[in-house]
Design a protein around this motif. Structure first.
Motif, mmCIF file in Angstrom:
data_model
loop_
_atom_site.group_PDB
_atom_site.id
_atom_site.type_symbol
_atom_site.label_atom_id
_atom_site.label_comp_id
_atom_site.label_asym_id
_atom_site.label_seq_id
_atom_site.Cartn_x
_atom_site.Cartn_y
_atom_site.Cartn_z
ATOM 1 N N ILE A 16 10.851 -3.243 -1.526
ATOM 2 C CA ILE A 16 10.483 -3.527 -0.141
ATOM 3 C C ILE A 16 9.288 -4.488 -0.110
ATOM 4 N N ILE A 17 9.373 -5.486 0.752
ATOM 5 C CA ILE A 17 8.258 -6.416 0.974
ATOM 6 C C ILE A 17 7.555 -5.997 2.260
ATOM 7 N N TYR A 18 6.253 -5.813 2.189
ATOM 8 C CA TYR A 18 5.492 -5.242 3.304
ATOM 9 C C TYR A 18 4.224 -6.060 3.504
ATOM 10 N N THR A 19 3.908 -6.387 4.746
ATOM 11 C CA THR A 19 2.665 -7.089 5.060
ATOM 12 C C THR A 19 1.719 -6.100 5.723
ATOM 13 N N ALA A 20 0.540 -5.946 5.144
ATOM 14 C CA ALA A 20 -0.409 -4.948 5.630
ATOM 15 C C ALA A 20 -1.683 -5.617 6.118
ATOM 16 N N ALA A 21 -2.169 -5.145 7.251
ATOM 17 C CA ALA A 21 -3.444 -5.611 7.784
ATOM 18 C C ALA A 21 -4.524 -4.588 7.456
ATOM 19 N N SER A 22 -5.714 -5.063 7.215
ATOM 20 C CA SER A 22 -6.825 -4.179 6.910
ATOM 21 C C SER A 22 -7.193 -3.324 8.117
ATOM 22 N N VAL A 23 -7.561 -2.080 7.842
ATOM 23 C CA VAL A 23 -8.039 -1.205 8.906
ATOM 24 C C VAL A 23 -9.557 -1.060 8.858
ATOM 25 N N HIS A 24 -10.172 -1.560 7.791
ATOM 26 C CA HIS A 24 -11.628 -1.472 7.676
ATOM 27 C C HIS A 24 -12.099 -2.472 6.630
ATOM 28 N N ARG A 83 -11.549 -4.178 1.380
ATOM 29 C CA ARG A 83 -10.660 -3.967 2.520
ATOM 30 C C ARG A 83 -9.821 -2.709 2.321
ATOM 31 N N ALA A 84 -9.693 -1.924 3.374
ATOM 32 C CA ALA A 84 -8.928 -0.684 3.321
ATOM 33 C C ALA A 84 -7.587 -0.871 4.024
ATOM 34 N N LEU A 85 -6.529 -0.347 3.373
ATOM 35 C CA LEU A 85 -5.177 -0.437 3.925
ATOM 36 C C LEU A 85 -4.608 0.967 4.126
ATOM 37 N N ASP A 86 -3.911 1.160 5.245
ATOM 38 C CA ASP A 86 -3.095 2.350 5.426
ATOM 39 C C ASP A 86 -1.690 2.006 4.969
ATOM 40 N N VAL A 87 -1.230 2.668 3.910
ATOM 41 C CA VAL A 87 0.120 2.417 3.376
ATOM 42 C C VAL A 87 0.867 3.755 3.375
ATOM 43 N N PRO A 88 1.711 3.997 4.370
ATOM 44 C CA PRO A 88 2.418 5.281 4.464
ATOM 45 C C PRO A 88 3.237 5.555 3.207
ATOM 46 N N GLY A 89 3.169 6.815 2.729
ATOM 47 C CA GLY A 89 4.011 7.215 1.608
ATOM 48 C C GLY A 89 3.390 7.105 0.241
ATOM 49 N N LEU A 90 2.173 6.571 0.128
ATOM 50 C CA LEU A 90 1.577 6.419 -1.206
ATOM 51 C C LEU A 90 1.149 7.749 -1.819
#
Length: 211
Positions: free
Chosen positions: A2-10, A199-206
């Protein structure tokens, strides 16, 4: 995969010459600065700085092991006291002459990143336990209960490898140039070497509990 683009939350800006390592101590972030040969502690919520410890010979990588900091120096893994900065011991590199490019200690051992692979090694004697191919090389690595994630020399994405399935399952595209990584039990953090920030990322399922 899966290719996923994540934005920083902090985001946390840091004062560093060359970000070379990032780790979670259980309550704070530590980042390594190769340019200044030191590691600095900071509060992930506020960005307030804690202690700064000299890391003589620092080349790359940073993790915590037994309550101490471990980093790569030329030809060795170097353990230092987090209170005093004293060098406790040097352990010869398991691959002499090959630079260590990243590291993270987990419950199964120490993950070491190289220019051609990612290796899991026993924490006591560094014997090889497992190998994960990394054709683009490694610049940073972290591990959760089920996954090991790494950045590569292209500096464009974070790749997540499923330890149960034995394959890459996710590629995370992020802003900046991701190098070092760490996992705080909830979020994935990366060092953006291009913009000198964490930078902090929320990545569901990790987490294995939600996977």
């Amino acid at each position: 995969m899966i290719i996923y683009t994540a934005a920083s939350v902090h985001d946390l800006s840091v004062d560093a010459d060359q970000l070379a390592g990032l780790t979670w101590s259980g309550h704070a972030l530590w980042y390594a600065d190769q340019g200044r040969g030191q590691a600095t502690c900071l509060d992930p919520r506020t960005g307030a700085l804690g202690q700064t410890l000299p890391c003589p010979g620092l080349t790359a990588g940073l993790t915590t092991l037994g309550g101490h900091l471990l980093y790569a120096a030329e030809g060795a893994l170097r353990l230092c006291d987090t209170q005093t900065g004293d060098i406790l011991r040097d352990v010869p590199s398991p691959r002499p002459g090959v630079p260590i490019c990243g590291m993270e200690a987990g419950k199964d051992g120490i993950w070491l990143g190289w220019s051609d692979a990612l290796e899991l090694r026993h924490a006591s004697d560094l014997r090889l336990l497992a190998t994960v191919p990394a054709p683009l090389g490694i610049t940073g690595v972290t591990v959760t209960d089920r996954y090991v994630a790494h950045t590569d020399r292209l500096g464009e994405a974070i790749t997540v490898f499923d330890l149960r399935a034995g394959r890459n399952v996710l590629q995370i595209h992020v802003d900046g140039r991701p190098t070092s990584l760490t996992w705080d039990g909830l979020r994935l953090w990366y060092a953006d070497a291009a913009n000198l920030r964490l930078r902090a990322l929320d990545v569901p399922g990790l987490s294995a509990t939600t996977a």
